[in-house]
Design an enzyme around this catalytic site. Structure first.
Site, PDB file in Angstrom:
ATOM      1  N   THR A   9       0.858  -1.184   0.000  1.00 27.29           N
ATOM      2  CA  THR A   9       0.000   0.000   0.000  1.00 27.29           C
ATOM      3  C   THR A   9       0.886   1.224   0.000  1.00 27.29           C
ATOM      4  O   THR A   9       1.824   1.316   0.805  1.00 27.29           O
ATOM      5  CB  THR A   9      -0.905   0.031   1.249  1.00 27.29           C
ATOM      6  OG1 THR A   9      -1.726  -1.145   1.262  1.00 27.29           O
ATOM      7  CG2 THR A   9      -1.792   1.261   1.243  1.00 27.29           C
ATOM      8  N   SER A 190       6.176   5.165  -1.119  1.00 26.03           N
ATOM      9  CA  SER A 190       7.445   4.444  -1.318  1.00 26.03           C
ATOM     10  C   SER A 190       8.140   4.106  -0.003  1.00 26.03           C
ATOM     11  O   SER A 190       9.364   3.988   0.049  1.00 26.03           O
ATOM     12  CB  SER A 190       8.389   5.249  -2.229  1.00 26.03           C
ATOM     13  OG  SER A 190       7.771   5.528  -3.464  1.00 26.03           O
ATOM     14  N   ARG A 191       7.373   3.984   1.064  1.00 20.94           N
ATOM     15  CA  ARG A 191       7.892   3.635   2.400  1.00 20.94           C
ATOM     16  C   ARG A 191       8.834   4.695   2.980  1.00 20.94           C
ATOM     17  O   ARG A 191       9.597   4.428   3.904  1.00 20.94           O
ATOM     18  CB  ARG A 191       8.635   2.282   2.363  1.00 20.94           C
ATOM     19  CG  ARG A 191       7.732   1.096   2.003  1.00 20.94           C
ATOM     20  CD  ARG A 191       6.692   0.867   3.079  1.00 20.94           C
ATOM     21  NE  ARG A 191       5.901  -0.332   2.851  1.00 20.94           N
ATOM     22  CZ  ARG A 191       4.735  -0.346   2.193  1.00 20.94           C
ATOM     23  NH1 ARG A 191       4.246   0.779   1.673  1.00 20.94           N
ATOM     24  NH2 ARG A 191       4.080  -1.470   2.053  1.00 20.94           N
ATOM     25  N   LEU A 192       8.778   5.912   2.437  1.00 22.28           N
ATOM     26  CA  LEU A 192       9.627   6.992   2.943  1.00 22.28           C
ATOM     27  C   LEU A 192       8.823   7.798   3.978  1.00 22.28           C
ATOM     28  O   LEU A 192       8.499   8.966   3.789  1.00 22.28           O
ATOM     29  CB  LEU A 192      10.113   7.873   1.784  1.00 22.28           C
ATOM     30  CG  LEU A 192      10.908   7.121   0.717  1.00 22.28           C
ATOM     31  CD1 LEU A 192      11.293   8.044  -0.429  1.00 22.28           C
ATOM     32  CD2 LEU A 192      12.147   6.484   1.337  1.00 22.28           C
TER      33      LEU A 192
END
Length: 212
Positions: A9, A190-192
């Site tokens: 997600t 982007s998991r940042l």
């Protein structure tokens, strides 16, 4: 076997900037907690509580936050429960609130201490009568023979307290989690992710951004 590797997600619902947060983490928590309520998240006060007794084995369960202010975060339990035994052995705990609908977490590291009997009584009197009676019956975490036998104990206790108010058991009450660190997490693409950490200092709080 299920293949989970492609379950992803991208979090897009918000940002968190260390330059725009209040100096007091309790103010940010109150703001985010209210937003969780306004979003009609089910049980926004549910929090995961991690303990570890003298054997070092971590233990985890969900409890409900019932009071919070600048002294800390309060939940209630049986003082003979496993969590209470572990807190007695090691008062250091971890807490997490997870509000997935808002792509947010709050993580707390601190220590637990019992609140006063007066504070526990004040909350106990606000509970429903059935919940008050249930407090007397449930020897939390102990083995019971059956649901039917447990229900029979509840009926006996209802008869015992049929008249008058239900008193506060001396084996039940609240714990306050006194934070040493509070981390606010906001999901990003982007998991940042945005991670803002408050660390308690002699006076006030130090605010830092953590890498995702």
């Amino acid at each position: 076997m299920l293949d989970l590797q492609d379950m992803r997600t991208d979090y897009m619902k918000g940002t968190l900037d260390e330059y725009n947060v209040p100096a007091n983490p309790y103010l940010l928590f109150e703001q985010r907690f209210q937003e969780a309520i306004d979003s009609q998240i089910k049980d926004p006060n549910a929090m995961l509580l991690a303990t570890a007794g003298e054997n070092g084995q971590p233990n985890l369960r969900a409890v409900l936050l019932k009071i919070f202010d600048e002294r800390g975060f309060v939940f209630f339990t049986n003082y003979n429960s496993v969590k209470a035994e572990e807190i007695a052995q090691n008062p250091k705990v971890a807490v997490e609130f997870l509000w997935l609908e808002l792509e947010r977490q709050v993580r707390i590291l601190g220590r637990c201490e019992k609140i006063t009997a007066k504070e526990s009584l004040s909350y106990f009197m606000k509970r429903s009568r059935d919940s008050q009676i249930g407090t007397w019956v449930s020897d939390q975490s102990s083995v019971i023979t059956s649901r039917k036998a447990f229900q029979m104990q509840i009926e006996k206790m209802k008869q015992k307290f049929a008249k008058g108010h239900v008193p506060l058991p001396d084996f039940w009450g609240g714990y306050r989690v006194i934070p040493e660190q509070i981390e606010f997490w906001q999901g990003r693409p982007s998991r940042l992710h945005d991670r803002i950490l408050y660390s308690k200092e002699a006076e006030g709080w130090k605010i830092e951004r953590l890498a995702p």
